[in-house]
Enzyme design. Structure first.
Site, PDB file in Angstrom:
ATOM      1  N   SER A   1       1.031  -0.777   0.160  1.00 45.87           N
ATOM      2  CA  SER A   1       0.436   0.211  -0.126  1.00 45.87           C
ATOM      3  C   SER A   1       1.160   1.164   0.112  1.00 45.87           C
ATOM      4  CB  SER A   1      -1.082   0.256   1.204  1.00 45.87           C
ATOM      5  OG  SER A   1      -1.995   0.615   0.962  1.00 45.87           O
TER       6      SER A   1
ATOM      7  N   ASP B   1      -9.981  -4.786  -4.016  1.00 44.64           N
ATOM      8  CA  ASP B   1      -9.195  -3.813  -3.124  1.00 44.64           C
ATOM      9  C   ASP B   1     -10.497  -2.472  -3.829  1.00 44.64           C
ATOM     10  OD1 ASP B   1      -8.104  -2.013  -1.873  1.00 44.64           O
ATOM     11  OD2 ASP B   1      -5.828  -2.733  -2.890  1.00 44.64           O
TER      12      ASP B   1
ATOM     13  N   HIS C   1      -7.976  -4.971  -0.033  1.00 43.77           N
ATOM     14  CA  HIS C   1      -6.995  -4.785  -0.382  1.00 43.77           C
ATOM     15  C   HIS C   1      -5.669  -5.525   0.578  1.00 43.77           C
ATOM     16  CE1 HIS C   1      -4.122  -1.130  -0.169  1.00 43.77           C
ATOM     17  NE2 HIS C   1      -4.137  -1.131   1.461  1.00 43.77           N
TER      18      HIS C   1
END
Length: 251
Positions: free
Chosen positions: A101, A198, A228
């Site tokens: 991320s 996601d 995610h």
């Protein structure tokens, strides 16, 4: 649980880290926004590295986990500086960066700062430039006015009961760290992993990064139904397979 080591950065921040000694290249895990080095992926990868005899590094940015500082005082540049300081102090030789991320953005900044040491990169739902392209771009005019006037704004989060507080400094400082507005050369094996379910970092971000970056060995894997967190047993196995694939190219 082993007590983490501490490093004082040139900026005076106390950064906690765990370094597993082993053969190189060192695999460096860089976590996400408000995450820390005890997350599922970090611990799984450390255990995997130990089993492989692979050098491995995980750390907490300032304001995260057990490192010093308040999260609300931090920004992308601070966390990049934290990561780079630990990497340069603790490791030597080639590196494989694994960014989850926001850590995907941090890893791209590290790769840009010390390209001579990077031999591979794995991005997991990588989120380059998210402060500008996701947060600021999605703010309503009233929200933009509030963050500029008050210095912060609260956003709902599915990962916590309380809202995420987003600061004006996070937005403004992030504009100095954007990586998708200028040439981005990834001249080493790069593997991008992205879940189709996601909602925090949608597949369009991965596709934009793939299209923007230049390099002879960049691959994107879309995983149908993965979210995610990308932390199911199957997803964790895909991460280690991607790292192994990158490491094979270095030998």
């Amino acid at each position: 649980m082993t007590k983490p080591h501490q490093l004082t950065t040139p900026q005076g921040r106390q950064i906690a880290y765990h370094h597993t000694k082993g053969q190189g290249p060192c695999v460096v895990f860089l976590g996400g926004f408000k995450s820390d080095m005890t997350c599922t992926k970090a611990i799984y990868l450390q255990d995997w590295a130990k089993a492989q005899g692979q050098s491995f590094l995980r750390l907490d940015y300032s304001g995260h986990g057990v490192s010093s500082g308040d999260f609300l005082d931090g920004a992308i540049g601070d966390w990049f500086e934290d990561a780079l300081a630990v990497i340069e102090a603790v490791t030597s030789g080639p590196l494989v960066l694994v960014g989850s991320s926001m850590g995907g953005w941090i890893s791209l900044l590290v790769a840009r700062a010390i390209p001579q040491r990077i031999v591979g990169l794995v991005g997991i739902a990588a989120a380059p430039d998210f402060t500008e392209d996701s947060m600021w771009a999605d703010f309503m005019p009233a929200q933009r006015a509030e963050i500029m006037a008050k210095g912060q704004i609260g956003l709902p989060s599915e990962y916590a009961d309380s809202p995420y507080i987003i600061t004006r400094r996070l937005i403004e400082e992030g504009r100095n760290r954007l990586v998708l507005r200028a040439p981005l050369a990834l001249n080493f094996p790069t593997r991008l992993l992205q879940g189709t379910a996601d909602v925090d970092v949608p597949p369009a971000v991965a596709l934009r990064l793939l299209d923007h970056a230049t390099g002879d060995d960049i691959r994107l894997t879309l995983v149908k139904g993965a979210d995610h967190r990308f932390s199911t047993p199957a997803c964790l196995t895909m991460i280690t397979e991607a790292i192994t694939d990158v490491l094979k190219a270095t030998r």
